[in-house]
Every structure is written in C-alpha cells, then in structure tokens.
Design an enzyme around this catalytic site. Structure first.
Site, PDB file in Angstrom:
ATOM      1  CG  ASP A 108      -4.115  -0.414  -1.564  1.00 57.66           C
ATOM      2  OD1 ASP A 108      -4.811  -1.069  -0.767  1.00 57.66           O
ATOM      3  OD2 ASP A 108      -3.801   0.767  -1.363  1.00 57.66           O
ATOM      4  CG  ASP A 114      -0.186  -0.085   2.538  1.00 55.72           C
ATOM      5  OD1 ASP A 114       0.914  -0.672   2.563  1.00 55.72           O
ATOM      6  OD2 ASP A 114      -0.700   0.418   3.547  1.00 55.72           O
ATOM      7  CD  GLU A 159      -1.137   0.443   6.558  1.00 59.41           C
ATOM      8  OE1 GLU A 159      -2.136  -0.014   5.989  1.00 59.41           O
ATOM      9  OE2 GLU A 159      -1.073   1.615   6.999  1.00 59.41           O
ATOM     10  CD  GLU A 209      -3.499   6.177   2.637  1.00 61.87           C
ATOM     11  OE1 GLU A 209      -4.055   5.202   3.170  1.00 61.87           O
ATOM     12  OE2 GLU A 209      -2.538   6.774   3.174  1.00 61.87           O
ATOM     13  NE  ARG A 237       0.045   4.096   6.324  1.00 64.23           N
ATOM     14  CZ  ARG A 237      -0.897   4.598   5.542  1.00 64.23           C
ATOM     15  NH1 ARG A 237      -0.884   5.881   5.221  1.00 64.23           N
ATOM     16  NH2 ARG A 237      -1.867   3.829   5.077  1.00 64.23           N
TER      17      ARG A 237
END
Length: 949
Positions: free
Chosen positions: A451, A438, A444, A720, A442
């Site tokens: 996605d 994604d 994640e 995003e 960060r």
C-alpha cells in the site's frame, strides 16, 4: 524579495532529531527576479548572529533544495541559521533566522530505565518532585516511555504531540524525544508526571493480535536538564528515587480503545525498580510528531431506527474524540466508533475483532475528556449512558496524523472529482500516523509495504513526506536486515516475520526514488541505498536459485491484489495477472531504480551493473511473455499497463500493446479490472500513450467499478475494495473491508502529472525544472492545480470554453519549465493576449504540440485547438438524448436505416424517444441484432458530434 520556508533536514525548527549533518532548504518569493546567482549561509550560536560558527561566504554553489554546511555539531546545542540570496537583477534579501537543536550524544545517558512494581496493567503514572532552587533559564527533557506516553509538569501537558514515541521496530531501535520544558518549571516545587500506556509496544497489536510483542512491561527513561539563570546546571534522571501510582486508565490498547475511571483517587505511591533495557537501542528521533492537525464538530446527532443515539462527524476521520461532560458521579458514558451505518443503524462488523470503544466513568465533576493511549478510525459514534441530552457542540473530533505540510491542491469543474481528490487527502491523513498504514480502524493498522509504495507518488504531491518517509525507510532497513534483504510485508513487522513479495518489497526502491524526484535531496538515496540494493540482490538470489533465467519465478506474491479479473474464482483476493510476470516486471524496474540511484550518488560501477541487470531481465521477459509480433501472452489490463509503464516491450512493439490494452478496456465496457498493482499506473499509461480519452472515461465513470462509484455511494475516504459498499448501501464483506484504505487513491498522481500536467524531471529533481504538459479533456470544463514544491509554487490551470483552450501557468523563482500546449499551431496561439510567435519566448512546433521554454513568471495562453475539445455523443449517451438531436440521430440512421423500427424479443418497438438507457444498452441487446461492428461504426460517427453538458 523574501525568503521563506526555511527547513533543516526537511523539518521546521527541529528539536532533538537525529542529525548526522544538517541540510538546509528554503524558497524565495515576492521578487521580479528569475535566477539565484549567489547565496550565503551563516550558522551562529545566537539569534543575533554575534557568534557566527560557520559562514559559507557569497557563493554560487548553494542550492536551495539542499545545502549542508561543513561543520561539526555539538550535542544538546541550539544553532541558528540564515541565508542571503542574490538574484540576476540585483535584488537580494536575507531570511529571518531559523534554528535546529541537536540531541544527546550517543551513549551519554546517566538516567536508568525504570519500571513500576505494581501489578502490570494497561497504564501507570511515574512521578517525581523537583525543587528548582533558582530561576530556570533553560530546561530540556530527553526521554521516552514504552509503549505510549504523555509528559505533565505541574499538571500541564507538555507539547502538542500525541501517541509518542510512535510506532517503530522497538526491538531494533527506540526513538527518544526532546522537549523544551523551560516555561514549565517554576522556581520552587515542581511535580513531574509521566503517563505511560501499553500502546503498540506491549498491548494487543499485529496481524495475529498478540500482546507483548516487544516487551512485557511498560518502562520509562528520562533526563531533565535544568540550566539556571546564574549559569549553574542540574540534571534530574529516572532512577529508584522515582515513584509510581495507579492510573485512572483501567484499560487501553490500540485496537479496542480505552476505559477511564475518573472516580479513582488512589494517591498511594509505589516504588519503582530498574528495568534492564540497556542503552544500545536508544536513538534520537526521526519520526515527525503525531499532532492534532484540525478539529471538526459533528454535523448531526442521529436517532436510529434501532433507538440508538449516533453522532455523524460528516467525514471518515482518524484521531480522538474530545467530550465536554457534566454527569452525576458513577455515570458510565459508553462510546462505540464505526465507519458506516447499515439500515440507518450503527454498525462496526467490518472492524473484525477491534472493539473501538471508550468508557468513561464520571466523578461528578464537569470535565473535558479525551483518549490518551489509543486512536480511532471513524465517521459515526454511538453514544450511550449519558443522563443529559447528546448535543453535537459538546463533541469534537481531533484529527491526528504525523506532522506534514500540505503541498498540493486540485479543483475541477466537477464536484464529484473534487470529492474524490479530498477522499485521497483524507485517506492520507488517516493512514499517515507515524507509519503509512493500510487502514486506521480494524484489528490491523499496520505499515503494509505494498500500500505504501502504491500511494507514495500521490503522497509526495499531496504533502511534504520527506521526513515521514525517511523514518519509515529506517524501520524498513532495520527489519530488512532480519530477513536477509527481503522486504517485510509490513513495516514494522510487529511479530509478522514474513516478506519477499513483489510490489510490496518495492517500498524499498520506489519510495526513496519518489522522494528524491520530488525534493531533489539525495540524502534519502544515500541513507536508503543499501536497502534498495539489498532488495534487488534478494530477488537476484531467488532468480539464481531457480536457474538464473533473469526472471523471478518462485515464492509467494500478493500480485495484483483485489483485482477484478479472476473470473475462475471471483471471491479470491488474487488477480488474474501471472504473479511471476509481475514479479519479473518489478525485478526489472527495481534494478533500474537502483542503477539510477547509484548514478546520482556517483557509484558508477554499481550503476552500470544494475542497469545491465535490468536490461537482462527485460530481455528475459520479452522472450517469456511477448510474441515476435508484440502480443503479450497475459491478456489482462494490468499486464499491459505494466509492460508499457516499465518499458518491458521493444519500442517498435509498443503500438500493438497499446492497441491491445485499449481493446481489453473496450471489451470490458470501458471499465477497469485492475487491482493494487495495475491501478497505480493505469491512467498514466493511457494518457501518455495516446489514450487520454480512455483515462478520462475511467475517471468519470460512475458505475461500479470506478472511483466515482465510491463517491456517489457517500465515501469520504478511498475504499479498500472497488465494491466495499454495494449499490443497496450494504457492506460487501466483513472479513477484509476497510472504508479508509488509500491505495486506489494513487489515481491522484495521474491528476497532478497528466490532467494538470505538472511533471518532475529526473535530471533536475526537486521541481527545479519541470515539464508542464496538461492533457485536457472535454469531460471537464476546467482544472486548477497548485503545487507548493520544494523549488516553490507552481500553478497549472486550464479551461475549455466554446471549443477554445486557455492555460495559465506560474513558475517559481530559480526554476525553469518546458510547457507543452496540446493540439496547437504556433501561429494560432496567443500569449498574454498577443501572438506567441511574436514574443521573445523560446518556442517550437513539435508535432501536434507547441513547446515553450520559460523561466520564473506567470504565463497565459489561448487558442483554438486543432481537434475538437467538446463533449460529444457516444453509444454510452442516453438513448433519448441521441434521438432528440437531429445530427446524432441522422448519424445513427446512416448505419441503421431502420433505427426507429428496431424491436425487442417480444416484437415490441424499442422506446428510443424516452429511454434513459445508454444507446449501447438499448440497441446492443442480443435480441435486437445490432452487431459489435455496427456499434463501433456508430460510436465513431457520434464521437464527432458535440452535445450539451
């Protein structure tokens, strides 16, 4: 004639990859011929082809998109292959040899998994000396380290791969790698070192930020097979004879970065022990290697108002930072990475808990350093601690992504559109690091399936993704097995054992189908068919449990994620489109894709079963959501887009749905409100349903929300959120706000398919046959597109000049194209400067288009179109420009005779002659009193009047 692009299983000269059977592909160039009439494939054990193991003979059955020889492969063996092609004009050619080398036989490991006996830290070095008794003729390493490892022999790093073995579902399978280490071993003493760090396997990772998701210790297994010049052979394996020592890496994880203390010179060797990981999960690799694809130098060294020294790379990138340093002993250089500046100062709050740092403590020696067990997503780097001036020439951004060849290029007359295209390319680079993530920065960086499927159409145009998605499909299928057919929200799950959301789960069906469509190799359908079917069967079970209405009306769904139409709760991430409508729509769509895949694979009964299921779901959707007159009960842009794209409404009701979609966009001032789901198909649906002008308007819109708003705000990747950065330059949200998030880059698929008009044909996949149907619009003066497809290079170019249209197409060898020239009359079209009607090409007038069928070659067409192809005035033009043009002003005054005397709420005459506002904003103000109906009449008239650029 020349034969190029030889690949085995869609990889160039693959070494040690999983290979049940080889599949060969190639391209033919530099020929006047049009068709392959026959080909011959030979496989040999030597490059000179003196020992031929397989010979197809000259045959017409060989397809350049995928040919599998009927032969049994031996393990740990290199094979060479070549192809000879004959054409219809008598030309023929033989390729240069390509090769592939097989991996170990399953279950043939003699090495042991080993772990060190030191206190567990973020990294360790495993080492062993090897005395090569004779000259080494051939040497291979078969190995994997958990979590991330690098192999060094005699102090030199082996290979150009980073972050091996990559990210996969380690609890289901562990990919090992094969390296050619022949040149690394010298006669006499050699030293092997393997640096192993925590990585995804043991370090902090996943949605909950946990550690040790897959294992509680680093481990290594390796076999080094040395073949000597005299024919003898020796194997060095990991076992208790190996030793370990402390690493100079004192801290490392994927999210937070790395610390490297170059002062550490602890030569103490520690024993190792057997690690009980077993062999059952070990499999030959599928992952393309993560490699350094390019290197970039910072564009500037910034001195911020806060007194910081910050490097600007000029591009939001993903990878490592290489640094040349010459600092006194004990100097600690501290780097922090971020995507954006705020108030011209360094900023990283949108990374959430991810630190994205690098600490380096100097030993006093000049060095060139980089990171080993982490990577960063960044544009800006804050540099602290250096005693010498920060000079940009001493820093290099190393751009990492999985090895994929570039396939597509688009250039237009508008620099902003060109930047948007590059943003999508850079988003793909940064988020295709072994899995389609994604975001790359960060806390994640996970393989979110929603996605991945949203962007897969664009991705397959941009780059050769077949091998990349094959590996991702393996992970998906393994993880899906744990969830009884449900597709996880993220793949690999990384401790987040959740799944079953519509659109996210369609990664199981959409991605394999897109790969088949683009590459023409049905192997990916064969390998993923069970996964595709299991997903639809999971949905069907949810349907049956809820009463068997052939709708999906239960469970959690992300829906049209981050759409802008949830006016009841504008801060919500969930869009306004009914999640169960979206779920049912994808139920219908995925069942259809399973039916299509089954038909390709010759599974006729299953094709019939799932085609009927898709039809049943479609009928149920029509009963539930569509009125007898064709009105959708869900009044959102996304619902209408999905209904049209997925053929959810009867053919006779499509005009109503198209008109309603156009009206929804008009009511919203021609601005989109779609989220992750609707945006995928929005422009394609518009262009393919008579609203091409609206699609271009959305593309060219510069105001929020739009693609070009991001570009004008300085974006170098896709955001995003539509408003990740506000007009004042401030970040809009810190909780979930990546500036490198490719989903909305899905618009690029529309640019390939509709703007350039390069459309694959399902019955002839792999671009063996294409439909070249560009849809120009006067908002762009010209477009140039090149696609290096599986079948060869296509070129599609168009230009609008003085109201005339011109096109240029290139069609590769052994391919066919159906060209559709828009708004054309056959008798007016020139082909290569001569009347098309007088040519020998097959032509036909089809309504407003001229249809031309062609084979290999270059084709140029020019004509005056039957409708106006010029930029025209509209109510969105600047008011002063409308007033300055006599014809435009006259058109407005024909509707508003008192135009020049219109007044505002203070009874002041409107300053029409100097107003920069759009005519709509100027006279559509409620206080002025011009009704929407009058504005529509004015718009209709202005659209017929050409304007300057």
């Amino acid at each position: 004639m020349k034969i190029i692009g030889l690949k085995t299983n869609h990889r160039v000269n693959p070494l040690g990859f999983a290979m049940d059977k080889p599949s060969f592909t190639y391209q033919v160039v530099d020929t006047a011929a049009a068709k392959q009439t026959a080909a011959q494939v030979q496989v040999a054990s030597d490059e000179a082809f003196e020992q031929i193991l397989f010979d197809s003979g000259k045959t017409a059955s060989i397809d350049s998109l995928a040919y599998s020889p009927d032969m049994k492969l031996e393990p740990c063996t290199r094979y060479y292959w070549r192809v000879t092609v004959w054409a219809e004009n008598g030309e023929y050619a033989t390729s240069e040899p390509a090769w592939f080398e097989t991996a170990k036989a399953p279950g043939s490991w003699s090495a042991k998994w080993i772990a060190h006996t030191m206190e567990q830290g973020p990294a360790a070095w495993f080492t062993r000396g090897v005395a090569a008794k004779k000259a080494v003729a051939r040497a291979r390493a078969y190995m994997v380290g958990l979590g991330i490892y690098e192999l060094y022999i005699n102090g030199e790093k082996i290979g150009d791969e980073y972050l091996a073995p990559g990210l996969h579902a380690y609890d289901k399978w562990i990919q090992y790698q094969t390296y050619d280490v022949t040149k690394a071993f010298q006669a006499g003493e050699n030293q092997i070192e393997v640096w192993v760090g925590d990585g995804w396997y043991r370090g902090r990772y996943g949605f909950q930020g946990k550690e040790q998701i897959y294992g509680n210790e680093t481990a290594l297994i390796a076999e080094f097979v040395l073949e000597y010049a005299d024919g003898s052979r020796e194997t060095i394996v990991t076992d208790e004879s190996w030793q370990a020592k402390k690493s100079k890496v004192t801290f490392a994880n994927i999210y937070d970065g790395e610390c490297y203390d170059d002062r550490i010179e602890d030569g103490t060797l520690y024993p190792v022990r057997a690690a009980g990981l077993g062999y059952d999960r070990l499999e030959a690799r599928l992952s393309p290697p993560i490699v350094a694809n390019e290197r970039i130098t910072p564009v500037a060294v910034l001195n911020t108002p806060a007194g910081e020294t910050v490097l600007d790379m000029g591009q939001n990138m993903v990878g490592l930072l290489e640094i040349k340093l010459d600092e006194p002993a004990g100097t600690e250089v501290f780097l922090q990475f971020g995507e954006i500046l705020q108030h011209d100062n360094f900023y990283r709050d949108n990374l959430r808990s991810a630190l994205e740092e690098y600490h380096f403590i100097s030993s006093g020696k000049p060095v060139t350093i980089r990171q080993h067990f982490t990577f960063y997503g960044f544009r800006f780097v804050k540099v602290s601690g250096m005693t010498k001036p920060v000079e940009k020439e001493n820093f290099t951004g190393v751009v990492l992504h999985s090895e994929m060849e570039r396939r597509g290029w688009i250039e237009t007359s508008d620099p902003l559109i060109n930047r948007l295209f590059l943003n999508a390319i850079w988003g793909q680079k940064g988020n295709f690091v072994d899995v389609p993530t994604d975001c790359p920065q960060r806390d994640e960086r996970m393989g979110w399936t929603g996605d991945a499927q949203a962007f897969s159409g664009t991705a397959t145009f941009n780059m050769d993704t077949y091998a990349f998605y094959s590996k991702y499909g393996r992970d998906l299928a393994y993880e899906q097995g744990e969830l009884e057919g449900a597709v996880p929200h993220v793949v690999p799950m990384g401790g987040m054992i959740q799944g079953g959301s519509t659109a996210w789960g369609e990664a199981a069906t959409v991605i394999p189908w897109n790969c088949y469509l683009h590459y023409g190799d049905k192997e990916i359908l064969e390998s993923q068919f069970k996964s595709m079917k299991d997903w639809v069967d999971f949905i069907k079970r949810q349907d049956e449990a809820a009463g068997g209405k052939r709708l999906w009306t239960t469970g959690f769904h992300f829906g049209d994620w981050l759409a802008l139409d949830n006016y009841k709760d504008p801060k919500s991430c969930f869009g306004a489109t009914d999640n169960y409508f979206i779920a049912s729509a994808y139920y219908c769509y995925s069942a259809m894709l399973v039916a299509k895949a089954a038909k390709v694979l010759g599974k006729e009964e299953l094709a019939k079963e799932y085609s009927e299921l898709s039809d049943q779901v479609r009928a149920a959707i029509q009963r539930e959501y569509v009125t007898p007159n064709g009105r959708l009960s869900i009044e959102t842009q996304t619902a209408h887009v999905m209904a049209l794209f997925m053929n959810l409404v009867p053919q006779e009701q499509r005009p109503r749905v198209i008109a309603d979609l156009r009206e929804l966009l008009k009511k919203n001032d021609w601005k989109l409100t779609t989220g992750f789901v609707g945006t995928i198909y929005l422009c394609r649906v518009l262009s393919e349903n008579g609203c091409n002008d609206v699609a271009y308007r959305l593309l060219m819109n510069r105001d929020y929300p739009s693609w070009l708003y991001e570009v004008l705000m300085g974006a170098t990747t896709v955001w995003e959120r539509w408003n990740s950065v506000l007009p004042n330059g401030l970040i809009s949200d810190t909780g979930m706000n990546s500036l490198n998030h490719y989903a909305y880059g899905s618009v690029v698929e529309w640019m390939y398919r509709n703007v350039a008009g390069i459309q694959p044909v399902e019955d002839e996949p792999g671009f063996r046959c294409v439909r070249l149907a560009p849809q120009p619009n006067a908002r762009l003066d010209w477009v140039k597109t090149k696609l290096d497809s599986a079948a060869g290079v296509y070129v599609s170019e168009w230009k609008i000049e003085h109201g005339k249209l011109s096109f240029r197409f290139e069609v590769p060898f052994n391919a066919e194209a159906e060209i559709l020239l828009p708004d054309a009359r056959l008798e007016k079209v020139l082909y290569n400067g001569q009347p098309l009607s007088a040519s020998t090409l097959w032509t036909e007038q089809q309504g407003d288009c001229v249809n031309v069928k062609v084979l290999t070659g270059v084709y140029e067409f020019a004509y005056e179109p039957e409708k106006l192809y010029a930029r025209t005035f509209s109510i969105y033009s600047a008011t002063k420009d409308v007033i300055a043009n006599p014809e435009a002003r006259k058109a407005v005054e024909s509707v508003l005779p008192n135009l020049m005397d219109l007044r505002d709420n203070t009874n002041q005459r409107l300053p029409l002659e100097s107003s920069e506002l759009s005519l709509r904003d100027q006279i559509g103000n409620p206080f002025v009193g011009v009704t929407p109906e009058l504005l529509d009449k004015i718009e209709e008239l202005l659209n017929q009047i050409p304007c300057e650029k």
